[in-house]
Design a protein around this motif. Sequence first.
Motif, PDB file in Angstrom:
ATOM      1  N   ASP A 287       8.400  16.287  -1.848  1.00 28.25           N
ATOM      2  CA  ASP A 287       8.846  17.542  -2.445  1.00 28.25           C
ATOM      3  C   ASP A 287       9.338  18.529  -1.397  1.00 28.25           C
ATOM      4  OD1 ASP A 287       8.507  16.971  -5.068  1.00 28.25           O
ATOM      5  OD2 ASP A 287       6.644  18.098  -5.348  1.00 28.25           O
ATOM      6  N   GLY A 288      10.455  19.191  -1.710  1.00 26.76           N
ATOM      7  CA  GLY A 288      10.912  20.344  -0.944  1.00 26.76           C
ATOM      8  C   GLY A 288      11.233  20.094   0.514  1.00 26.76           C
TER       9      GLY A 288
ATOM     10  N   THR B  11       3.982  13.946  -2.290  1.00 24.67           N
ATOM     11  CA  THR B  11       4.897  12.909  -2.795  1.00 24.67           C
ATOM     12  C   THR B  11       5.617  13.433  -4.037  1.00 24.67           C
ATOM     13  OG1 THR B  11       3.238  11.842  -4.207  1.00 24.67           O
ATOM     14  CG2 THR B  11       3.400  11.050  -1.933  1.00 24.67           C
ATOM     15  N   ARG B  12       6.894  13.061  -4.154  1.00 28.95           N
ATOM     16  CA  ARG B  12       7.709  13.567  -5.262  1.00 28.95           C
ATOM     17  C   ARG B  12       7.320  12.938  -6.600  1.00 28.95           C
ATOM     18  NH1 ARG B  12      12.111  11.866  -7.857  1.00 28.95           N
ATOM     19  NH2 ARG B  12      12.394  10.118  -6.441  1.00 28.95           N
ATOM     20  N   ARG B  13       7.065  11.628  -6.588  1.00 28.40           N
ATOM     21  CA  ARG B  13       6.829  10.932  -7.865  1.00 28.40           C
ATOM     22  C   ARG B  13       5.433  11.200  -8.427  1.00 28.40           C
ATOM     23  NH1 ARG B  13      10.919   6.402  -7.877  1.00 28.40           N
ATOM     24  NH2 ARG B  13      11.901   6.533  -5.847  1.00 28.40           N
ATOM     25  N   GLY B  14       4.411  11.141  -7.557  1.00 26.49           N
ATOM     26  CA  GLY B  14       3.042  11.252  -8.048  1.00 26.49           C
ATOM     27  C   GLY B  14       2.378  12.577  -7.715  1.00 26.49           C
ATOM     28  N   LYS B  15       3.099  13.457  -6.995  1.00 28.08           N
ATOM     29  CA  LYS B  15       2.569  14.766  -6.573  1.00 28.08           C
ATOM     30  C   LYS B  15       1.235  14.642  -5.834  1.00 28.08           C
ATOM     31  CE  LYS B  15       6.096  16.483  -8.783  1.00 28.08           C
ATOM     32  NZ  LYS B  15       7.331  16.620  -7.968  1.00 28.08           N
ATOM     33  N   LEU B  16       1.153  13.631  -4.982  1.00 30.39           N
ATOM     34  CA  LEU B  16      -0.053  13.439  -4.169  1.00 30.39           C
ATOM     35  C   LEU B  16       0.088  14.179  -2.851  1.00 30.39           C
ATOM     36  CD1 LEU B  16      -0.648   9.548  -4.317  1.00 30.39           C
ATOM     37  CD2 LEU B  16      -2.004  11.314  -5.467  1.00 30.39           C
ATOM     38  N   ASP B  17      -0.975  14.845  -2.420  1.00 32.41           N
ATOM     39  CA  ASP B  17      -0.993  15.441  -1.086  1.00 32.41           C
ATOM     40  C   ASP B  17      -1.326  14.348  -0.081  1.00 32.41           C
ATOM     41  OD1 ASP B  17      -0.444  18.214  -1.612  1.00 32.41           O
ATOM     42  OD2 ASP B  17      -2.390  18.262  -2.632  1.00 32.41           O
ATOM     43  N   VAL B  18      -0.410  14.113   0.845  1.00 30.31           N
ATOM     44  CA  VAL B  18      -0.616  13.061   1.850  1.00 30.31           C
ATOM     45  C   VAL B  18      -0.278  13.605   3.237  1.00 30.31           C
ATOM     46  CG1 VAL B  18      -0.082  11.199   0.199  1.00 30.31           C
ATOM     47  CG2 VAL B  18       1.750  12.141   1.635  1.00 30.31           C
ATOM     48  N   ALA B  19      -0.684  12.858   4.255  1.00 25.50           N
ATOM     49  CA  ALA B  19      -0.368  13.227   5.636  1.00 25.50           C
ATOM     50  C   ALA B  19       0.346  12.046   6.284  1.00 25.50           C
ATOM     51  CB  ALA B  19      -1.645  13.557   6.394  1.00 25.50           C
ATOM     52  N   ILE B  20       1.465  12.331   6.957  1.00 28.66           N
ATOM     53  CA  ILE B  20       2.231  11.273   7.621  1.00 28.66           C
ATOM     54  C   ILE B  20       1.899  11.261   9.115  1.00 28.66           C
ATOM     55  CG2 ILE B  20       4.528  10.397   8.179  1.00 28.66           C
ATOM     56  CD1 ILE B  20       5.568  11.668   5.644  1.00 28.66           C
TER      57      ILE B  20
ATOM     58  N   ALA C 229       0.838  -1.204   0.000  1.00 29.23           N
ATOM     59  CA  ALA C 229       0.000   0.000   0.000  1.00 29.23           C
ATOM     60  C   ALA C 229       0.875   1.258   0.000  1.00 29.23           C
ATOM     61  CB  ALA C 229      -0.918  -0.009   1.225  1.00 29.23           C
ATOM     62  N   ALA C 230       1.974   1.240   0.764  1.00 31.72           N
ATOM     63  CA  ALA C 230       2.875   2.395   0.827  1.00 31.72           C
ATOM     64  C   ALA C 230       3.629   2.579  -0.493  1.00 31.72           C
ATOM     65  CB  ALA C 230       3.857   2.237   1.980  1.00 31.72           C
ATOM     66  N   ALA C 231       4.049   1.472  -1.101  1.00 30.78           N
ATOM     67  CA  ALA C 231       4.757   1.563  -2.387  1.00 30.78           C
ATOM     68  C   ALA C 231       3.853   2.214  -3.433  1.00 30.78           C
ATOM     69  CB  ALA C 231       5.197   0.166  -2.839  1.00 30.78           C
ATOM     70  N   GLN C 232       2.558   1.868  -3.385  1.00 28.93           N
ATOM     71  CA  GLN C 232       1.603   2.440  -4.332  1.00 28.93           C
ATOM     72  C   GLN C 232       1.461   3.953  -4.113  1.00 28.93           C
ATOM     73  OE1 GLN C 232      -2.289   0.673  -4.103  1.00 28.93           O
ATOM     74  NE2 GLN C 232      -2.822   1.293  -6.190  1.00 28.93           N
ATOM     75  N   VAL C 233       1.347   4.359  -2.853  1.00 35.07           N
ATOM     76  CA  VAL C 233       1.206   5.792  -2.554  1.00 35.07           C
ATOM     77  C   VAL C 233       2.464   6.560  -2.995  1.00 35.07           C
ATOM     78  CG1 VAL C 233       1.049   7.499  -0.694  1.00 35.07           C
ATOM     79  CG2 VAL C 233      -0.420   5.483  -0.638  1.00 35.07           C
ATOM     80  N   LEU C 234       3.640   5.967  -2.765  1.00 32.34           N
ATOM     81  CA  LEU C 234       4.888   6.654  -3.114  1.00 32.34           C
ATOM     82  C   LEU C 234       5.205   6.547  -4.616  1.00 32.34           C
ATOM     83  CD1 LEU C 234       7.114   5.732  -0.023  1.00 32.34           C
ATOM     84  CD2 LEU C 234       5.814   7.840  -0.438  1.00 32.34           C
ATOM     85  N   GLY C 235       4.523   5.640  -5.311  1.00 28.87           N
ATOM     86  CA  GLY C 235       4.637   5.575  -6.769  1.00 28.87           C
ATOM     87  C   GLY C 235       5.865   4.852  -7.292  1.00 28.87           C
TER      88      GLY C 235
END
Lengths: 135, 135
Positions: free
Chosen positions: B68-69, B95-104, B46-52
Amino acid sequence: AQLALEKDYETHRDYETRYRVIMEASRDALVLVDVASGRIVDLNAAAAQVLGADADTLTGSAFTQEFDGRKRGEFIEGLVLSASDDTSGPVPVKTRRGKLDVAIHPIVFRAAGDKSLLCRIETAKSAESVAAELS
Amino acid sequence: AQLALEKDYETHRDYETRYRVIMEASRDALVLVDVASGRIVDLNAAAAQVLGADADTLTGSAFTQEFDGRKRGEFIEGLVLSASDDTSGPVPVKTRRGKLDVAIHPIVFRAAGDKSLLCRIETAKSAESVAAELS
């Protein structure tokens, strides 16, 4: 050999810690069941809440007893069959203590030679169900 | 002592299996990060998918690079601080690869002497967010 074993031992201590951290961090209700005895080997706080008792009380007790109108042999065997069959959905049951309608998603695996079940217990009002209704 | 160690060893093999089963069964995106190096120790599908990216590609790479940044030192330190502070919420990133807004959502723990982070990565469109919007 002794040294290699001790090094391995440390690595495995590490897995025990990781296992415990993930169990407690999980928002899913998770129960580990030993297939041969039908007893609860371990469960997390979310699962204890769904089943309506303390984790200490539940650990070592019969998993089948936590649900209404189920007989041990066929219930546990049914979970194993469901886990082995990709086409079967979750197993619907009612909790004995709180009379909650829940669905069990079982996964079967072997650890230290014994067949075990990891059961994720989903309550009817979980976020997943809400999202499913919306889509 | 050797026998006791071997018995313990078997118990800990068991925890490794349990750990792997729970990681893959989890619907949450989970990443384990070594605090000292900032590198990804392990992650689930699931994490690999989110990180792309593939889990194999991501394992051993710098966690900070996936967003990013962010600068490594302050990013990892920020996660540790957030994990230690009950009043702080999740850490928002892109996320850098998919530019998804996520919360850790970070949890800090010690395994085999090393400080580790368990990071649950939540995407904006997760079921939890949908449920929160409804309530």
